[in-house]
Scaffold this motif. Sequence first.
Motif, PDB file in Angstrom:
ATOM      1  N   PRO A 182       8.610   7.108   7.291  1.00  0.00           N
ATOM      2  CA  PRO A 182       9.656   7.978   7.840  1.00  0.00           C
ATOM      3  C   PRO A 182       9.942   9.181   6.929  1.00  0.00           C
ATOM      4  O   PRO A 182      10.041   9.044   5.714  1.00  0.00           O
ATOM      5  CB  PRO A 182      10.885   7.070   7.939  1.00  0.00           C
ATOM      6  N   ARG A 183      10.052  10.340   7.536  1.00  0.00           N
ATOM      7  CA  ARG A 183      10.128  11.602   6.801  1.00  0.00           C
ATOM      8  C   ARG A 183      11.379  11.721   5.918  1.00  0.00           C
ATOM      9  O   ARG A 183      11.310  12.295   4.835  1.00  0.00           O
ATOM     10  CB  ARG A 183      10.046  12.779   7.758  1.00  0.00           C
ATOM     11  N   ASP A 184      12.518  11.196   6.352  1.00  0.00           N
ATOM     12  CA  ASP A 184      13.725  11.322   5.529  1.00  0.00           C
ATOM     13  C   ASP A 184      13.556  10.580   4.201  1.00  0.00           C
ATOM     14  O   ASP A 184      13.983  11.065   3.156  1.00  0.00           O
ATOM     15  CB  ASP A 184      14.965  10.822   6.282  1.00  0.00           C
ATOM     16  N   ILE A 185      12.914   9.444   4.238  1.00  0.00           N
ATOM     17  CA  ILE A 185      12.673   8.693   2.998  1.00  0.00           C
ATOM     18  C   ILE A 185      11.614   9.401   2.157  1.00  0.00           C
ATOM     19  O   ILE A 185      11.747   9.512   0.945  1.00  0.00           O
ATOM     20  CB  ILE A 185      12.289   7.236   3.306  1.00  0.00           C
ATOM     21  N   PHE A 186      10.566   9.922   2.808  1.00  0.00           N
ATOM     22  CA  PHE A 186       9.543  10.659   2.072  1.00  0.00           C
ATOM     23  C   PHE A 186      10.159  11.845   1.323  1.00  0.00           C
ATOM     24  O   PHE A 186       9.867  12.077   0.158  1.00  0.00           O
ATOM     25  CB  PHE A 186       8.431  11.148   3.001  1.00  0.00           C
ATOM     26  N   ARG A 187      11.028  12.606   2.001  1.00  0.00           N
ATOM     27  CA  ARG A 187      11.644  13.774   1.364  1.00  0.00           C
ATOM     28  C   ARG A 187      12.492  13.365   0.153  1.00  0.00           C
ATOM     29  O   ARG A 187      12.535  14.074  -0.840  1.00  0.00           O
ATOM     30  CB  ARG A 187      12.488  14.546   2.376  1.00  0.00           C
ATOM     31  N   LYS A 188      13.133  12.223   0.224  1.00  0.00           N
ATOM     32  CA  LYS A 188      14.007  11.768  -0.867  1.00  0.00           C
ATOM     33  C   LYS A 188      13.205  11.163  -2.031  1.00  0.00           C
ATOM     34  O   LYS A 188      13.482  11.436  -3.192  1.00  0.00           O
ATOM     35  CB  LYS A 188      14.985  10.735  -0.309  1.00  0.00           C
ATOM     36  N   VAL A 189      12.198  10.332  -1.708  1.00  0.00           N
ATOM     37  CA  VAL A 189      11.494   9.560  -2.730  1.00  0.00           C
ATOM     38  C   VAL A 189      10.164  10.199  -3.141  1.00  0.00           C
ATOM     39  O   VAL A 189       9.714  10.043  -4.257  1.00  0.00           O
ATOM     40  CB  VAL A 189      11.263   8.104  -2.230  1.00  0.00           C
ATOM     41  N   GLY A 190       9.500  10.902  -2.207  1.00  0.00           N
ATOM     42  CA  GLY A 190       8.220  11.533  -2.507  1.00  0.00           C
ATOM     43  C   GLY A 190       7.007  10.754  -2.015  1.00  0.00           C
ATOM     44  O   GLY A 190       5.872  11.170  -2.203  1.00  0.00           O
ATOM     45  N   ALA A 200       0.843  -1.190   0.000  1.00  0.00           N
ATOM     46  CA  ALA A 200       0.000   0.000   0.000  1.00  0.00           C
ATOM     47  C   ALA A 200       0.880   1.243   0.000  1.00  0.00           C
ATOM     48  O   ALA A 200       1.965   1.271   0.577  1.00  0.00           O
ATOM     49  CB  ALA A 200      -0.920   0.009   1.218  1.00  0.00           C
ATOM     50  N   TYR A 201       0.384   2.230  -0.650  1.00  0.00           N
ATOM     51  CA  TYR A 201       1.018   3.529  -0.793  1.00  0.00           C
ATOM     52  C   TYR A 201       0.639   4.357   0.425  1.00  0.00           C
ATOM     53  O   TYR A 201      -0.541   4.490   0.740  1.00  0.00           O
ATOM     54  CB  TYR A 201       0.453   4.096  -2.086  1.00  0.00           C
ATOM     55  N   ALA A 202       1.616   4.922   1.131  1.00  0.00           N
ATOM     56  CA  ALA A 202       1.306   5.683   2.342  1.00  0.00           C
ATOM     57  C   ALA A 202       0.916   7.127   2.052  1.00  0.00           C
ATOM     58  O   ALA A 202       0.555   7.849   2.956  1.00  0.00           O
ATOM     59  CB  ALA A 202       2.483   5.644   3.318  1.00  0.00           C
ATOM     60  N   GLY A 203       0.975   7.551   0.805  1.00  0.00           N
ATOM     61  CA  GLY A 203       0.471   8.864   0.448  1.00  0.00           C
ATOM     62  C   GLY A 203       1.533   9.855   0.039  1.00  0.00           C
ATOM     63  O   GLY A 203       2.732   9.588   0.104  1.00  0.00           O
ATOM     64  N   THR A 204       1.056  11.037  -0.376  1.00  0.00           N
ATOM     65  CA  THR A 204       1.961  12.075  -0.865  1.00  0.00           C
ATOM     66  C   THR A 204       2.084  13.242   0.098  1.00  0.00           C
ATOM     67  O   THR A 204       2.812  14.190  -0.177  1.00  0.00           O
ATOM     68  CB  THR A 204       1.491  12.603  -2.230  1.00  0.00           C
ATOM     69  N   ILE A 205       1.372  13.221   1.210  1.00  0.00           N
ATOM     70  CA  ILE A 205       1.614  14.227   2.240  1.00  0.00           C
ATOM     71  C   ILE A 205       2.800  13.729   3.060  1.00  0.00           C
ATOM     72  O   ILE A 205       3.060  12.529   3.088  1.00  0.00           O
ATOM     73  CB  ILE A 205       0.370  14.457   3.139  1.00  0.00           C
ATOM     74  N   PRO A 206       3.551  14.594   3.690  1.00  0.00           N
ATOM     75  CA  PRO A 206       4.720  14.118   4.427  1.00  0.00           C
ATOM     76  C   PRO A 206       4.366  12.948   5.357  1.00  0.00           C
ATOM     77  O   PRO A 206       3.626  13.096   6.312  1.00  0.00           O
ATOM     78  CB  PRO A 206       5.169  15.343   5.219  1.00  0.00           C
ATOM     79  N   SER A 207       4.861  11.775   4.995  1.00  0.00           N
ATOM     80  CA  SER A 207       4.546  10.568   5.746  1.00  0.00           C
ATOM     81  C   SER A 207       5.815  10.002   6.367  1.00  0.00           C
ATOM     82  O   SER A 207       6.922  10.462   6.087  1.00  0.00           O
ATOM     83  CB  SER A 207       3.832   9.548   4.850  1.00  0.00           C
TER      84      SER A 207
END
Length: 176
Positions: A90-98, A81-88
């Motif tokens: 872990p944040r460091d991975i979200f910032r890098k991958v989107g 499942a996709y955790a979404g496009t709002i900052p999710s």
Amino acid sequence: FTTSITVDYCQNAYDESRSGGKPAKMNQFYRRRLFGSRWNYVLRVLESGSNVLLTDVDNVFVKFLDLKSNLDDSPYDSVHAYAGTIPSFPRDIFRKVGFTICGGMSWFRATSSSVLELVRAMVTKCGCETTLQCHCNCDDQVAINTLMLKEDSPYRVLWDNDSNNNSNSKVDGSDG
């Protein structure tokens, strides 16, 4: 259910001082023990030859999905499942991958050596090699995202549309 047995058996082994007397922090410790230990159970079910749909108890299914045609007959060995496009998290991975992968909704094919290797890595990362030794403790969302989305991980996802991929590579980096 093995995960419940683990939590019950290990209850007296918890170091209450870790919570500083704060119930919320202790509850997080219990949840991380539960989240981590379920990966040991998932591995054993996969090794027995059964595919696994792992879902958190608070997931809501809003549409019928025929698992046979959509997952079992799929060309993919795992679906997350996709955790979404709002900052999710872990944040460091979200910032890098989107985006990040949701730790509480995945499907795994039992016959895939790459899936078994990934789940074994999760079990090891969470410290859950044995079920009842009371040392299993991890945030499985952080663990799965670290294993699958960090560039330096041997388990990182190779995307279908990534021009840097060798089209004959599997998730584990092997050819075939």
